[in-house]
Design a protein around this motif. Structure first.
Motif, PDB file in Angstrom:
ATOM      1  N   TYR A  58       0.847  -1.200   0.000  1.00  0.00           N
ATOM      2  CA  TYR A  58       0.000   0.000   0.000  1.00  0.00           C
ATOM      3  C   TYR A  58       0.888   1.258   0.000  1.00  0.00           C
ATOM      4  CZ  TYR A  58      -3.370  -3.482   1.591  1.00  0.00           C
ATOM      5  OH  TYR A  58      -4.140  -4.601   1.713  1.00  0.00           O
ATOM      6  N   SER A  59       0.388   2.298  -0.682  1.00  0.00           N
ATOM      7  CA  SER A  59       1.146   3.582  -0.705  1.00  0.00           C
ATOM      8  C   SER A  59       0.168   4.709  -0.970  1.00  0.00           C
ATOM      9  CB  SER A  59       2.222   3.545  -1.806  1.00  0.00           C
ATOM     10  OG  SER A  59       2.867   4.799  -1.895  1.00  0.00           O
ATOM     11  N   ILE A  60       0.560   5.917  -0.487  1.00  0.00           N
ATOM     12  CA  ILE A  60      -0.262   7.076  -0.845  1.00  0.00           C
ATOM     13  C   ILE A  60       0.555   8.078  -1.659  1.00  0.00           C
ATOM     14  CG2 ILE A  60      -1.862   6.869   1.097  1.00  0.00           C
ATOM     15  CD1 ILE A  60      -0.172   8.959   2.617  1.00  0.00           C
ATOM     16  N   ASP A  61       1.800   7.622  -2.027  1.00  0.00           N
ATOM     17  CA  ASP A  61       2.587   8.512  -2.868  1.00  0.00           C
ATOM     18  C   ASP A  61       3.260   7.752  -4.018  1.00  0.00           C
ATOM     19  OD1 ASP A  61       4.511   7.030  -1.609  1.00  0.00           O
ATOM     20  OD2 ASP A  61       5.388   8.764  -0.511  1.00  0.00           O
ATOM     21  N   ASN A  62       3.014   6.420  -4.075  1.00  0.00           N
ATOM     22  CA  ASN A  62       3.571   5.554  -5.128  1.00  0.00           C
ATOM     23  C   ASN A  62       5.096   5.483  -5.035  1.00  0.00           C
ATOM     24  OD1 ASN A  62       3.306   3.736  -7.229  1.00  0.00           O
ATOM     25  ND2 ASN A  62       3.435   5.278  -8.842  1.00  0.00           N
ATOM     26  N   ILE A  63       5.564   5.862  -3.877  1.00  0.00           N
ATOM     27  CA  ILE A  63       7.010   5.779  -3.672  1.00  0.00           C
ATOM     28  C   ILE A  63       7.289   4.921  -2.445  1.00  0.00           C
ATOM     29  CG2 ILE A  63       9.100   7.095  -3.143  1.00  0.00           C
ATOM     30  CD1 ILE A  63       7.839   9.461  -4.645  1.00  0.00           C
ATOM     31  N   ASN A  64       6.642   5.365  -1.403  1.00  0.00           N
ATOM     32  CA  ASN A  64       6.835   4.661  -0.147  1.00  0.00           C
ATOM     33  C   ASN A  64       5.697   3.639   0.014  1.00  0.00           C
ATOM     34  OD1 ASN A  64       9.141   6.304   0.817  1.00  0.00           O
ATOM     35  ND2 ASN A  64       7.618   7.947   0.825  1.00  0.00           N
ATOM     36  N   TRP A  65       6.108   2.419   0.300  1.00  0.00           N
ATOM     37  CA  TRP A  65       5.109   1.333   0.349  1.00  0.00           C
ATOM     38  C   TRP A  65       5.136   0.683   1.717  1.00  0.00           C
ATOM     39  CZ3 TRP A  65       1.820   0.468  -3.650  1.00  0.00           C
ATOM     40  CH2 TRP A  65       2.121   1.063  -4.868  1.00  0.00           C
ATOM     41  N   GLN A  66       3.960   0.314   2.119  1.00  0.00           N
ATOM     42  CA  GLN A  66       3.846  -0.332   3.407  1.00  0.00           C
ATOM     43  C   GLN A  66       2.972  -1.570   3.268  1.00  0.00           C
ATOM     44  OE1 GLN A  66       1.955   2.947   5.610  1.00  0.00           O
ATOM     45  NE2 GLN A  66       0.006   1.804   5.518  1.00  0.00           N
ATOM     46  N   ASP A  67       3.127  -2.497   4.242  1.00  0.00           N
ATOM     47  CA  ASP A  67       2.326  -3.717   4.223  1.00  0.00           C
ATOM     48  C   ASP A  67       0.938  -3.484   4.812  1.00  0.00           C
ATOM     49  OD1 ASP A  67       4.440  -5.129   3.100  1.00  0.00           O
ATOM     50  OD2 ASP A  67       5.237  -5.736   5.057  1.00  0.00           O
ATOM     51  N   SER A  68       0.839  -2.396   5.669  1.00  0.00           N
ATOM     52  CA  SER A  68      -0.441  -2.156   6.336  1.00  0.00           C
ATOM     53  C   SER A  68      -1.367  -1.405   5.417  1.00  0.00           C
ATOM     54  CB  SER A  68      -0.236  -1.364   7.634  1.00  0.00           C
ATOM     55  OG  SER A  68      -1.459  -1.016   8.188  1.00  0.00           O
ATOM     56  N   ASN A  69      -2.643  -1.719   5.551  1.00  0.00           N
ATOM     57  CA  ASN A  69      -3.634  -1.042   4.726  1.00  0.00           C
ATOM     58  C   ASN A  69      -4.250   0.169   5.478  1.00  0.00           C
ATOM     59  OD1 ASN A  69      -5.058  -2.529   6.643  1.00  0.00           O
ATOM     60  ND2 ASN A  69      -6.782  -2.972   5.276  1.00  0.00           N
ATOM     61  N   VAL A  70      -3.627   0.558   6.547  1.00  0.00           N
ATOM     62  CA  VAL A  70      -4.152   1.683   7.352  1.00  0.00           C
ATOM     63  C   VAL A  70      -3.162   2.840   7.275  1.00  0.00           C
ATOM     64  CG1 VAL A  70      -4.852   2.474   9.632  1.00  0.00           C
ATOM     65  CG2 VAL A  70      -5.359   0.113   8.895  1.00  0.00           C
ATOM     66  N   PHE A  71      -3.735   3.974   6.959  1.00  0.00           N
ATOM     67  CA  PHE A  71      -2.927   5.227   6.955  1.00  0.00           C
ATOM     68  C   PHE A  71      -3.530   6.178   7.981  1.00  0.00           C
ATOM     69  CE2 PHE A  71      -2.302   3.342   2.793  1.00  0.00           C
ATOM     70  CZ  PHE A  71      -0.932   3.504   2.581  1.00  0.00           C
ATOM     71  N   THR A  72      -2.676   6.819   8.783  1.00  0.00           N
ATOM     72  CA  THR A  72      -3.167   7.743   9.850  1.00  0.00           C
ATOM     73  C   THR A  72      -2.586   9.139   9.627  1.00  0.00           C
ATOM     74  OG1 THR A  72      -1.314   7.131  11.277  1.00  0.00           O
ATOM     75  CG2 THR A  72      -3.331   5.822  11.477  1.00  0.00           C
ATOM     76  N   ASN A  73      -3.216  10.060  10.412  1.00  0.00           N
ATOM     77  CA  ASN A  73      -2.734  11.462  10.444  1.00  0.00           C
ATOM     78  C   ASN A  73      -2.682  12.051   9.038  1.00  0.00           C
ATOM     79  OD1 ASN A  73      -2.289  11.421  13.321  1.00  0.00           O
ATOM     80  ND2 ASN A  73      -0.372  10.301  12.932  1.00  0.00           N
ATOM     81  N   LEU A  74      -3.716  11.798   8.341  1.00  0.00           N
ATOM     82  CA  LEU A  74      -3.770  12.335   6.982  1.00  0.00           C
ATOM     83  C   LEU A  74      -4.419  13.694   6.989  1.00  0.00           C
ATOM     84  CD1 LEU A  74      -4.847   9.120   5.029  1.00  0.00           C
ATOM     85  CD2 LEU A  74      -2.543  10.056   5.309  1.00  0.00           C
ATOM     86  N   ALA A  75      -3.949  14.548   6.132  1.00  0.00           N
ATOM     87  CA  ALA A  75      -4.547  15.891   5.999  1.00  0.00           C
ATOM     88  C   ALA A  75      -5.862  15.762   5.257  1.00  0.00           C
ATOM     89  CB  ALA A  75      -3.573  16.810   5.238  1.00  0.00           C
ATOM     90  N   ARG A  76      -6.747  16.779   5.597  1.00  0.00           N
ATOM     91  CA  ARG A  76      -8.026  16.809   4.920  1.00  0.00           C
ATOM     92  C   ARG A  76      -7.810  17.201   3.470  1.00  0.00           C
ATOM     93  NH1 ARG A  76     -11.319  14.270   8.541  1.00  0.00           N
ATOM     94  NH2 ARG A  76     -10.886  15.028  10.673  1.00  0.00           N
TER      95      ARG A  76
END
Length: 951
Positions: free
Chosen positions: A816-834
């Motif tokens: 999983y990633s929210i920038d297509n660069i950094n990837w994580q195994d968890s499907n949970v992302f926290t402290n995201l900006a609105r």
């Protein structure tokens, strides 16, 4: 005949000439003579026939063919016979079974006589054909009076017509002294057994005991048909005895069985003087209380018991009392009538005033079934020494029209009446010669009286049966047998087993089946008469067969070619054994086992016979079996291997002709699915070059030119598909490439891409095949490159500044990633900006990640719906661009109390249904929409809100 000792002259004594019954078979039993009576013997057979078609007549003695003559009408023949064939003076050949006598047979009916002579004496035996053979006879001989002549004798010969014939002779005088030293006292009966063609000769010398008369009337009985010759070699019967004391003659004739006798007779005098004491008749009774009447007399001249006899003209003390009556023109006849059937023999002389030219002959009884024609008497006046003076005597029914050689006799020759009967008349035709045919419109018989200065003879030509008998017109058995009776009767009806045969109403009939045949005939006023049974047999069927002997012993099963009878095992016999092997009969089964000699190959022949199980009309067959002894082909078992058929991999396409099972040449090969089929020749494989079969065995029958065969086994092996174990389907990213490797060990590779290498590289998504070669077989293996299944973000849960990405599909684990660069195994992302963010997901194939753009809305936690324009509502109208946007409000118990959607601008003002304000408190809300992307990702945003109302 008087003997003139001072002059050496060849004289022939009285010869009786009783011509034969017309038939296809004839028998002559032999006779005995003293050595002193056999000087300068001569003898011959004389044959004649009415057939215009020439045919052969075979002459046998002791079952051995002596010769053959060919005869036809107008072409009579004679055949010289050796003395020892018919006459013996050898004591070792008397009173014992011997191979003497004569049997003749022809394809058509004929007459035959045996004419023989010695110095100063002669005689003729007349065959009566089948009318002369039977099972019961009473012997005849002359009542001899010249007992001073030492070589006088009586003799009887019995000839068997079938094997294992038992004969008993009895009823003769106890004073007899036989020439073998026995007497009537020591041997009151004689019993002996004869095989076909064998004879037994009885003899007694005249000048001993009661031999002059004691054998007359002796009974001869057999269990199978025999032929009997009886009389004297020599005899003398002139009355009174003093007249014949100086001369003698052979007196011999063939007898007939008692079932051919009758009880009425007419005799025409021979050439002797009426007072010479020679012309007379001898009557022999066959039944007790037989009364004898002469010339119509009302008082019998004698009453006889069985076997008794009387000389008709003998008076008291041996005087002569002539019984012939002159009917005019010096034509003398005599009528004799008996109350029971009897034998009548005519005693006669050759010339007048001479008592030494003597003879006798059996006289046929009168009956209305005598023939209407006698055709033809050949060489009627001939003896072996030349022609003689002969007159023809004819007896026929009153009122008949008679011709001799197609000319009527003149009135001076007859007819003459017969004293004692008005039904019969007689004729005498002088000086007949050559071949003679006598016809009459009624029943007729004819005889001759011949003589010269040195001899006399006579005889009759027909009438040796009281009723007609069936004769063979031609042939001996079926096929080829034609039966006939005389053609002068009015009507005919043939029967088989007593059943009338439709349409069989002529004088001849050709049978097609074996069995008992009779024919019923009528003529004039005579009552209908049925002939004695004639047994018809099928011929010995002779067939020729061929067979081959392979691999040792050959079992030969005797089988009829046409007959439906069952072969009797015990009847199987080997007629001609094989020359190059051994043949043995199984006595229980009748099967013949043939084994060729060691290492012998080539032709061999065996002849065998067998018979069927019908005891009365047994069918028999003789088979000439021509064998070919052959080696069987040399074979070897082998195997065939073929590639599988792609449409049915368990089978292969075999060319069975490629199976090398023999090196022999000139053989034929046939193909079968089983050994039983190969032996039986059933279910032959007719397409051996294109034979589709699974693993198994086929059988090749290898047959050589002689028909011998052996069976080879061919093992069939279907080579199964050989696939690569390492070539398997692959999954790659849609845009990815891979390598397909079939692995080592194959003889060749052909890829669908055209490559011929073990592997192919840079292969994208698609379906491929490779043709793998193993030996000469090819296996096509298909392999697929699948695109990997991309993961799908099924929904994203937003809670405050935290999102949870939920993924389905693809192959875990996910990244999983929210920038297509950094990837994580968890499907949970926290402290995201609105605001708007992008979420990336990729599965284990690490293909191009999927991307979902989502919006994290501002979080509103408190509203004060007091209409002051500040925090009065929960407003998500900014998300109106999202698909399926909906806002749901729940109380603390989870009850939905409000829904905000397009109809109310996606806002909640703290009321229930827009009217009633809710109490101050905490409420839950849930905002859900579908992101307008290709995956329609579902977003759910949840939280709580505090509502403060003034109330």
């Amino acid at each position: 005949m008087k003997k003139i000792l001072s002059v050496i002259v060849l004289l022939f004594a009285a010869i009786n000439m009783l011509f034969a019954q017309r038939d296809t078979e004839h028998w002559f039993a032999p006779m005995a003579a003293n050595t002193s009576a056999l000087s300068n013997p001569k003898q011959a057979l004389y044959f004649s026939t009415d057939s215009v078609t020439p045919f052969p007549v075979e002459i046998y003695s002791n079952n051995v063919l002596l010769g053959t003559v060919t005869i036809s009408k107008g072409n009579p023949q004679s055949y010289i016979v050796n003395t020892n064939t018919m006459i013996t003076s050898n004591s070792s050949e008397k009173f014992t079974p011997i191979g003497k006598g004569i049997y003749t047979k022809g394809e058509k009916p004929y007459y035959v006589t045996f004419r023989f002579s010695v110095t100063s004496h002669g005689e003729i035996l007349t065959s009566k054909g089948k009318a002369g053979i039977g099972k019961k006879f009473y012997a005849a001989a002359t009542p001899m009076t010249g007992q001073t002549i030492t070589y006088l004798n009586f003799t009887a010969g019995i000839l068997a017509t079938e094997d294992n014939t038992t004969v008993t002779v009895s009823g003769y005088d106890s004073g007899l002294q036989f020439s073998n030293g026995t007497t009537g006292i020591t041997n009151p009966t004689m019993t002996f057994t004869l095989n076909k063609g064998q004879a037994y000769i009885i003899e007694g010398l005249q000048n001993f005991g009661t031999n002059a008369k004691g054998f007359i009337g002796a009974k001869i009985e057999a269990d199978k048909p025999v032929s009997v010759t009886n009389g004297n070699f020599n005899g003398q019967f002139a009355l009174p005895a003093s007249k014949g004391s100086a001369g003698s003659d052979i007196v011999m004739d063939q007898s007939v069985p008692v079932d051919r006798l009758g009880n009425e007779f007419v005799l025409v005098k021979g050439n002797g003087g009426i007072t010479d004491g020679v012309e007379d008749a001898l009557v022999i009774a066959t039944e007790t209380n037989t009364e004898v009447y002469v010339n119509g007399g009302t008082t019998p001249i004698a009453t006889l018991n069985e076997g008794d006899w009387i000389r008709v003209s003998e008076g008291p003390n041996g005087t002569f009392n002539n019984q012939y009556i002159n009917q005019g023109n010096n034509h003398y006849n005599m009528h004799i009538k008996t109350t029971k059937n009897a034998y009548v023999y005519q005693l006669l002389a050759g010339i007048n005033n001479n008592t030494a030219t003597e003879g006798y002959n059996y006289i046929p009884p009168l009956n209305c079934f005598l023939p209407r024609k006698i055709d033809e008497i050949g060489m009627i006046n001939m003896l072996p020494e030349g022609g003689q003076n002969v007159k023809l005597n004819i007896l026929t029914e009153t009122g008949a029209t008679v011709t001799v050689n197609n000319l009527p006799p003149p009135a001076a020759q007859g007819p003459f009446p017969v004293t004692g009967t008005s039904s019969w008349v007689s004729y005498s035709v002088p000086a007949v010669t050559g071949n003679v045919t006598v016809t009459s419109t009624k029943a007729v018989t004819a005889g001759i009286a011949g003589g010269s200065g040195t001899l006399g003879y006579g005889g009759y030509f027909a009438g040796f049966s009281s009723i007609p008998v069936i004769a063979k017109q031609s042939g001996n058995c079926i096929p080829g047998l034609v039966l006939e009776v005389d053609d002068s009767f009015d009507t005919y009806q043939w029967f088989k087993e007593g059943v009338a045969i439709p349409g069989a109403t002529t004088h001849s009939y050709t049978p097609t089946q074996s069995g008992n045949y009779t024919v019923r005939i009528t003529i004039g006023s005579c009552p209908p008469e049925t002939t004695p049974v004639y047994k018809v047999y099928t011929c010995l069927t002779k067939t020729t067969k061929t067979d081959t002997v392979c691999d040792g012993v050959k079992q030969i099963i005797p089988t009829f070619s046409n007959s439906t009878q069952i072969v009797v095992p015990g009847s199987v016999t080997i007629v001609t054994p094989p020359a190059h092997g051994n043949a043995v009969i199984d006595p229980v089964t009748g099967v013949i086992s043939y084994a060729p000699g060691y290492n012998y190959t080539g032709p061999d022949t065996i002849v065998y016979q067998f018979c069927g199980n019908n005891p009365d009309f047994t069918d028999c067959e003789e088979v000439t079996l021509n064998l070919t002894v052959s080696e069987s082909p040399t074979i070897n078992n082998t195997a065939l291997r073929e590639c599988f058929i792609e449409s049915n991999p368990s089978t292969g396409l075999f060319n069975l002709e490629e199976a090398f099972v023999t090196a022999d040449t000139n053989v034929v090969k046939k193909y079968y699915p089983s050994p039983a089929d190969a032996h039986a020749g059933t279910n032959e494989i007719l397409n051996p070059t294109n034979y589709i079969a699974p693993n198994g065995v086929v059988y090749i029958k290898v047959i050589n030119a002689n028909g011998c065969y052996r069976i080879a086994e061919v093992t069939l092996t279907v080579m199964p598909p050989v696939k690569s174990d390492i070539l398997v389907d692959k999954i790659v990213c849609m845009e990815g490439k891979t390598t397909l490797d079939a692995g080592p060990g194959f003889k060749g590779y052909e890829w669908s891409t055209g490559a011929t290498t073990q592997s192919i590289q840079n292969v994208g998504v698609g379906t491929y095949w490779v043709r793998l070669r193993t030996g000469d077989c090819y296996t096509v293996q298909t392999v697929k490159v699948y695109p990997s299944e991309q993961p799908v973000i099924s929904n994203i849960d937003i809670s405050n500044n935290t999102i949870t990405v939920n993924v389905i599909g693809g192959t875990a684990p996910y990244k999983y990633s929210i920038d297509n660069i950094n990837w994580q195994d968890s499907n949970v992302f926290t402290n995201l900006a609105r605001g708007n963010i992008s979420v990336y997901v990729k599965d284990d194939y690490n293909c191009t990640p999927i991307k979902v753009d989502i919006t994290i809305p501002n979080l509103i936690n408190v509203i004060t719906p007091n209409d002051d324009g500040v925090n009065d509502v929960v407003d998500y109208s900014l998300l109106a661009t999202k698909n399926n946007l909906v806002l749901n409000i729940f109380d603390r118990y989870g009850t939905k109390i409000y829904q905000a959607d397009k109809s109310n601008g996606y806002k909640w003002d703290g009321t229930i249904d827009g009217n009633k304000r809710v109490p101050t408190g905490n409420y839950w809300y849930e905002v859900g929409w579908t992101e307008p992307n290709g995956k329609n990702t579902a977003i759910k945003y949840t939280g709580w809100i505090l509502v403060k109302n003034r109330e």
